[in-house]
Write a protein that holds these residues in place. Sequence first.
Motif, PDB file in Angstrom:
ATOM      1  N   ALA A  33      14.447   0.546  -2.169  1.00  0.00           N
ATOM      2  CA  ALA A  33      13.617   1.705  -2.478  1.00  0.00           C
ATOM      3  C   ALA A  33      13.641   1.887  -3.990  1.00  0.00           C
ATOM      4  CB  ALA A  33      14.132   2.960  -1.778  1.00  0.00           C
ATOM      5  N   ALA A  34      12.730   2.725  -4.476  1.00  0.00           N
ATOM      6  CA  ALA A  34      12.668   2.982  -5.918  1.00  0.00           C
ATOM      7  C   ALA A  34      12.254   4.420  -6.168  1.00  0.00           C
ATOM      8  CB  ALA A  34      11.690   2.028  -6.602  1.00  0.00           C
ATOM      9  N   VAL A  35      12.761   4.982  -7.271  1.00  0.00           N
ATOM     10  CA  VAL A  35      12.369   6.316  -7.706  1.00  0.00           C
ATOM     11  C   VAL A  35      11.870   6.224  -9.139  1.00  0.00           C
ATOM     12  CG1 VAL A  35      13.986   7.495  -6.165  1.00  0.00           C
ATOM     13  CG2 VAL A  35      14.689   6.927  -8.506  1.00  0.00           C
ATOM     14  N   LEU A  36      11.085   7.226  -9.547  1.00  0.00           N
ATOM     15  CA  LEU A  36      10.506   7.241 -10.890  1.00  0.00           C
ATOM     16  C   LEU A  36      11.032   8.418 -11.688  1.00  0.00           C
ATOM     17  CD1 LEU A  36       8.426   6.072 -12.925  1.00  0.00           C
ATOM     18  CD2 LEU A  36       6.746   7.673 -11.941  1.00  0.00           C
ATOM     19  N   VAL A  37      11.704   8.127 -12.801  1.00  0.00           N
ATOM     20  CA  VAL A  37      12.066   9.155 -13.782  1.00  0.00           C
ATOM     21  C   VAL A  37      10.893   9.224 -14.759  1.00  0.00           C
ATOM     22  CG1 VAL A  37      13.686   9.863 -15.574  1.00  0.00           C
ATOM     23  CG2 VAL A  37      14.528   8.711 -13.518  1.00  0.00           C
ATOM     24  N   PRO A  68      10.259  11.501  -7.602  1.00  0.00           N
ATOM     25  CA  PRO A  68       9.279  10.854  -6.728  1.00  0.00           C
ATOM     26  C   PRO A  68       9.772   9.445  -6.395  1.00  0.00           C
ATOM     27  CG  PRO A  68       8.215  11.802  -8.670  1.00  0.00           C
ATOM     28  CD  PRO A  68       9.693  11.863  -8.915  1.00  0.00           C
ATOM     29  N   GLY A  69       9.548   9.016  -5.163  1.00  0.00           N
ATOM     30  CA  GLY A  69       9.971   7.672  -4.808  1.00  0.00           C
ATOM     31  C   GLY A  69      10.037   7.470  -3.318  1.00  0.00           C
ATOM     32  N   GLY A  70      10.356   6.237  -2.929  1.00  0.00           N
ATOM     33  CA  GLY A  70      10.440   5.915  -1.520  1.00  0.00           C
ATOM     34  C   GLY A  70      10.699   4.439  -1.305  1.00  0.00           C
ATOM     35  N   ALA A  71      10.547   4.014  -0.059  1.00  0.00           N
ATOM     36  CA  ALA A  71      10.869   2.650   0.344  1.00  0.00           C
ATOM     37  C   ALA A  71       9.862   1.638  -0.193  1.00  0.00           C
ATOM     38  CB  ALA A  71      10.935   2.560   1.860  1.00  0.00           C
ATOM     39  N   ARG A  72      10.355   0.466  -0.478  1.00  0.00           N
ATOM     40  CA  ARG A  72       9.479  -0.630  -0.916  1.00  0.00           C
ATOM     41  C   ARG A  72       8.678  -1.155   0.262  1.00  0.00           C
ATOM     42  NH1 ARG A  72      11.432  -5.979  -4.382  1.00  0.00           N
ATOM     43  NH2 ARG A  72       9.332  -6.802  -4.806  1.00  0.00           N
ATOM     44  N   ASP A  73       7.374  -1.261   0.090  1.00  0.00           N
ATOM     45  CA  ASP A  73       6.516  -1.876   1.095  1.00  0.00           C
ATOM     46  C   ASP A  73       6.514  -3.383   0.913  1.00  0.00           C
ATOM     47  OD1 ASP A  73       5.870   0.566   2.153  1.00  0.00           O
ATOM     48  OD2 ASP A  73       3.867   0.666   1.258  1.00  0.00           O
ATOM     49  N   ALA A  74       6.222  -4.089   1.997  1.00  0.00           N
ATOM     50  CA  ALA A  74       6.187  -5.552   1.927  1.00  0.00           C
ATOM     51  C   ALA A  74       5.162  -6.038   0.912  1.00  0.00           C
ATOM     52  CB  ALA A  74       5.878  -6.121   3.308  1.00  0.00           C
ATOM     53  N   GLU A  75       4.114  -5.242   0.686  1.00  0.00           N
ATOM     54  CA  GLU A  75       3.048  -5.631  -0.233  1.00  0.00           C
ATOM     55  C   GLU A  75       3.380  -5.353  -1.690  1.00  0.00           C
ATOM     56  OE1 GLU A  75       2.667  -3.475   2.283  1.00  0.00           O
ATOM     57  OE2 GLU A  75       1.750  -4.797   3.790  1.00  0.00           O
ATOM     58  N   PRO A  77       4.774  -5.975  -5.124  1.00  0.00           N
ATOM     59  CA  PRO A  77       5.308  -7.150  -5.815  1.00  0.00           C
ATOM     60  C   PRO A  77       6.589  -6.869  -6.600  1.00  0.00           C
ATOM     61  CG  PRO A  77       3.402  -6.306  -6.981  1.00  0.00           C
ATOM     62  CD  PRO A  77       3.494  -5.528  -5.697  1.00  0.00           C
ATOM     63  N   SER A  78       6.880  -5.608  -6.896  1.00  0.00           N
ATOM     64  CA  SER A  78       8.082  -5.264  -7.653  1.00  0.00           C
ATOM     65  C   SER A  78       8.484  -3.834  -7.312  1.00  0.00           C
ATOM     66  CB  SER A  78       7.831  -5.377  -9.158  1.00  0.00           C
ATOM     67  OG  SER A  78       6.944  -4.350  -9.586  1.00  0.00           O
ATOM     68  N   LEU A  79       9.698  -3.483  -7.704  1.00  0.00           N
ATOM     69  CA  LEU A  79      10.170  -2.114  -7.470  1.00  0.00           C
ATOM     70  C   LEU A  79       9.511  -1.130  -8.421  1.00  0.00           C
ATOM     71  CD1 LEU A  79      13.830  -3.045  -6.684  1.00  0.00           C
ATOM     72  CD2 LEU A  79      12.305  -1.808  -5.147  1.00  0.00           C
ATOM     73  N   SER A  80       9.064  -1.575  -9.582  1.00  0.00           N
ATOM     74  CA  SER A  80       8.278  -0.701 -10.453  1.00  0.00           C
ATOM     75  C   SER A  80       6.978  -0.305  -9.759  1.00  0.00           C
ATOM     76  CB  SER A  80       7.973  -1.403 -11.783  1.00  0.00           C
ATOM     77  OG  SER A  80       9.124  -1.514 -12.577  1.00  0.00           O
ATOM     78  N   VAL A  81       6.356  -1.247  -9.089  1.00  0.00           N
ATOM     79  CA  VAL A  81       5.139  -0.942  -8.331  1.00  0.00           C
ATOM     80  C   VAL A  81       5.440   0.056  -7.223  1.00  0.00           C
ATOM     81  CG1 VAL A  81       3.425  -1.926  -6.745  1.00  0.00           C
ATOM     82  CG2 VAL A  81       3.968  -3.102  -8.884  1.00  0.00           C
ATOM     83  N   THR A  82       6.578  -0.110  -6.564  1.00  0.00           N
ATOM     84  CA  THR A  82       6.977   0.846  -5.516  1.00  0.00           C
ATOM     85  C   THR A  82       7.082   2.255  -6.074  1.00  0.00           C
ATOM     86  OG1 THR A  82       8.216  -0.843  -4.291  1.00  0.00           O
ATOM     87  CG2 THR A  82       8.777   1.452  -3.857  1.00  0.00           C
ATOM     88  N   ALA A  83       7.801   2.401  -7.189  1.00  0.00           N
ATOM     89  CA  ALA A  83       7.999   3.723  -7.777  1.00  0.00           C
ATOM     90  C   ALA A  83       6.673   4.349  -8.192  1.00  0.00           C
ATOM     91  CB  ALA A  83       8.937   3.619  -8.980  1.00  0.00           C
TER      92      ALA A  83
END
Length: 219
Positions: A33-37, A68-75, A77-83
């Motif tokens: 998962a990823a969060v955004l500061v 803000p943040g949550g689980a990484r989706d399979a789609e 490409p990176s955890l930055s994109v997730t955040a």
Amino acid sequence: MPVWDQQLLRAALAGGAVTSAVRIRPAVGARQAAVLVLLGPAGADDLDVTLVERASTLRHHAGQIAFPGGARDAEDPSLSVTALREAEEEIGVAPEEVEVLGELGAVHVEVSRFDVTTVVGAWAGDRTLTPRDADEVAAVHRVPLSVLTDPATRVTAVHPRGYRGPAFVVDDLFVWGLTAHLLDAVLELAGWQQPWDHGRRREVPQRFLVDSGHGPRTA
């Protein structure tokens, strides 16, 4: 007031040994998962950080102050994109509005069983942010870093089941657990940290203890 030196913060985030700045369990290979500061301007001589108040109906971390943040989706490409994706879904900040400055090393959150990576970004901060998904977010708070770095804001959180950790008291908000650890780490890495009295203890208010998980909640 914090001095905004973007290059200094970038260099600190790229330094490699940043996981140790977050004094909780390192990643264990769990689901990601990823969060955004999210840092933005707050007047001529200050910055603010965007925090969300989680919806009271959530299974985990209900009502807690978080990033803000949550689980990484399979789609993703990176955890930055997730955040960035999660921030857009939760508070309406588009990915193209955010300049990613770097990441903190991943840490493990036992309650939710995620390895969480912290992405630090900057944006123009030129509009009001509101919840986009009421099922996830009850409110959005942009808190000045001059408030977060004020020693009077800092306390050690005390959980009924024994947890102790950094916390921030901002008006009626109590920021503790993973979010407080990550804030503390970013302040330290950016050179914004001010000495504070770790002996000032405060029990976590009941409003911020609601959770359906088991064991001491630290995130």
